[in-house]
Design a protein around this motif. Structure first.
Motif, PDB file in Angstrom:
ATOM      1  N   UNK A  91      33.996  33.624   6.494  1.00 47.28           N
ATOM      2  CA  UNK A  91      35.029  34.661   6.534  1.00 47.28           C
ATOM      3  C   UNK A  91      34.610  35.796   7.453  1.00 47.28           C
ATOM      4  N   UNK A  92      35.581  36.578   7.878  1.00 44.10           N
ATOM      5  CA  UNK A  92      35.260  37.771   8.666  1.00 44.10           C
ATOM      6  C   UNK A  92      34.594  38.788   7.734  1.00 44.10           C
ATOM      7  N   UNK A  93      33.847  39.741   8.274  1.00 49.67           N
ATOM      8  CA  UNK A  93      33.230  40.753   7.422  1.00 49.67           C
ATOM      9  C   UNK A  93      34.248  41.503   6.545  1.00 49.67           C
ATOM     10  N   UNK A  94      35.421  41.773   7.094  1.00 47.49           N
ATOM     11  CA  UNK A  94      36.457  42.478   6.314  1.00 47.49           C
ATOM     12  C   UNK A  94      36.948  41.606   5.170  1.00 47.49           C
ATOM     13  N   UNK A  95      37.247  40.350   5.449  1.00 50.54           N
ATOM     14  CA  UNK A  95      37.700  39.439   4.393  1.00 50.54           C
ATOM     15  C   UNK A  95      36.620  39.280   3.323  1.00 50.54           C
ATOM     16  N   UNK A  97      34.188  41.292   2.569  1.00 55.33           N
ATOM     17  CA  UNK A  97      34.024  42.530   1.799  1.00 55.33           C
ATOM     18  C   UNK A  97      35.073  42.675   0.705  1.00 55.33           C
ATOM     19  N   UNK A  98      36.306  42.380   1.028  1.00 57.57           N
ATOM     20  CA  UNK A  98      37.390  42.491   0.042  1.00 57.57           C
ATOM     21  C   UNK A  98      37.217  41.478  -1.087  1.00 57.57           C
ATOM     22  N   UNK A  99      36.875  40.244  -0.721  1.00 55.75           N
ATOM     23  CA  UNK A  99      36.689  39.222  -1.748  1.00 55.75           C
ATOM     24  C   UNK A  99      35.450  39.502  -2.596  1.00 55.75           C
ATOM     25  N   UNK A 100      34.390  39.999  -1.974  1.00 55.34           N
ATOM     26  CA  UNK A 100      33.187  40.353  -2.740  1.00 55.34           C
ATOM     27  C   UNK A 100      33.495  41.457  -3.742  1.00 55.34           C
ATOM     28  N   UNK A 101      34.239  42.466  -3.319  1.00 51.12           N
ATOM     29  CA  UNK A 101      34.598  43.570  -4.205  1.00 51.12           C
ATOM     30  C   UNK A 101      35.414  43.065  -5.402  1.00 51.12           C
ATOM     31  N   UNK A 102      36.380  42.206  -5.129  1.00 52.64           N
ATOM     32  CA  UNK A 102      37.219  41.649  -6.193  1.00 52.64           C
ATOM     33  C   UNK A 102      36.406  40.755  -7.116  1.00 52.64           C
ATOM     34  N   UNK A 103      35.582  39.907  -6.539  1.00 58.48           N
ATOM     35  CA  UNK A 103      34.771  38.989  -7.340  1.00 58.48           C
ATOM     36  C   UNK A 103      33.796  39.751  -8.232  1.00 58.48           C
ATOM     37  N   UNK A 104      33.151  40.773  -7.692  1.00 55.94           N
ATOM     38  CA  UNK A 104      32.218  41.549  -8.506  1.00 55.94           C
ATOM     39  C   UNK A 104      32.951  42.245  -9.652  1.00 55.94           C
ATOM     40  N   UNK A 105      34.109  42.807  -9.379  1.00 59.57           N
ATOM     41  CA  UNK A 105      34.887  43.447 -10.451  1.00 59.57           C
ATOM     42  C   UNK A 105      35.256  42.443 -11.532  1.00 59.57           C
ATOM     43  N   UNK A 106      35.654  41.246 -11.114  1.00 57.89           N
ATOM     44  CA  UNK A 106      36.011  40.209 -12.085  1.00 57.89           C
ATOM     45  C   UNK A 106      34.798  39.771 -12.890  1.00 57.89           C
ATOM     46  N   UNK A 107      33.659  39.559 -12.211  1.00 63.10           N
ATOM     47  CA  UNK A 107      32.452  39.131 -12.912  1.00 63.10           C
ATOM     48  C   UNK A 107      31.964  40.204 -13.895  1.00 63.10           C
ATOM     49  N   UNK A 108      32.039  41.457 -13.491  1.00 66.71           N
ATOM     50  CA  UNK A 108      31.569  42.548 -14.349  1.00 66.71           C
ATOM     51  C   UNK A 108      32.465  42.771 -15.556  1.00 66.71           C
ATOM     52  N   UNK A 109      33.764  42.600 -15.374  1.00 65.27           N
ATOM     53  CA  UNK A 109      34.695  42.977 -16.439  1.00 65.27           C
ATOM     54  C   UNK A 109      35.377  41.808 -17.122  1.00 65.27           C
TER      55      UNK A 109
END
Length: 185
Positions: A91-95, A97-109
């Motif tokens: 993925x591009x760095x922007x893509x 970054x967005x998916x990492x942010x979403x995935x981390x939020x999902x994993x944490x919560x």
């Protein structure tokens, strides 16, 4: 240059007592025989401050244990991250970054799309779309507890190694330590 301050309690050292250009780090409370260990960890905190990873002017060992652990071996975390986050590699760095942010939020919560959307300040449909993308990219890995753990470690390490907007986890309470360390910023 490191200065050792002879304070015995945390309340003895306040940022108001230090020049504004200085940063300070408080190592763990240890017996005198282990003072070198406390100094080593205080120096590590100062290094993370200087790199912009810890935004605090006063960094306390007990409030940054996870960050210290996650960033203690750069080679190991790079290898772990490359393997755990391999599905995002193309993925591009922007893509990414967005998916990492979403995935981390999902994993944490492990919350619903609307709740994650609220945390990330984005539309719930955007979260649903990203979660579907993540399911396609990671497949059964997201159902495996061991894989999820490795992915979360990799994401937290990446998050911790970036300049933080705000600390993710805040330690509570204060620790008494026989040694305090401060250095000019």
């Amino acid at each position: 240059e490191i200065y050792i301050f002879p304070y015995t309690t945390l309340s003895d050292l306040t940022l108001g007592q230090l020049p504004r250009t200085w940063r300070a780090a408080i190592g763990p409370a240890v017996p005198l025989a282990d003072a070198a260990q406390s100094l080593r960890w205080a120096r590590r905190l100062l290094s993370l401050q200087q790199r912009g990873i810890l935004p605090d002017r006063l960094a306390r060992f007990d409030q940054h244990l996870a960050t210290l652990w996650l960033l203690s071996d750069p080679f190991l975390i790079t290898e772990l991250s490359a393997r755990a986050l391999e599905p995002l590699a193309d993925l591009t760095p922007t893509q990414r970054g967005k998916l990492e942010e979403t995935l981390l939020s999902w994993l944490e919560t492990r919350r619903s799309a609307p709740e994650i959307a609220s945390l990330l300040d984005i539309h719930p449909q955007t979260v649903r779309y990203r979660l579907r993308q993540l399911e396609k990219l990671f497949g059964p890995l997201l159902s495996d507890p061991g894989s999820r753990f490795m992915i979360e470690i990799a994401l937290r390490a990446r998050q911790a190694s970036r300049v933080q907007r705000a600390p993710v986890l805040k330690g509570a309470g204060e620790v008494s330590s026989p040694f305090r360390y401060g250095v000019p910023a």
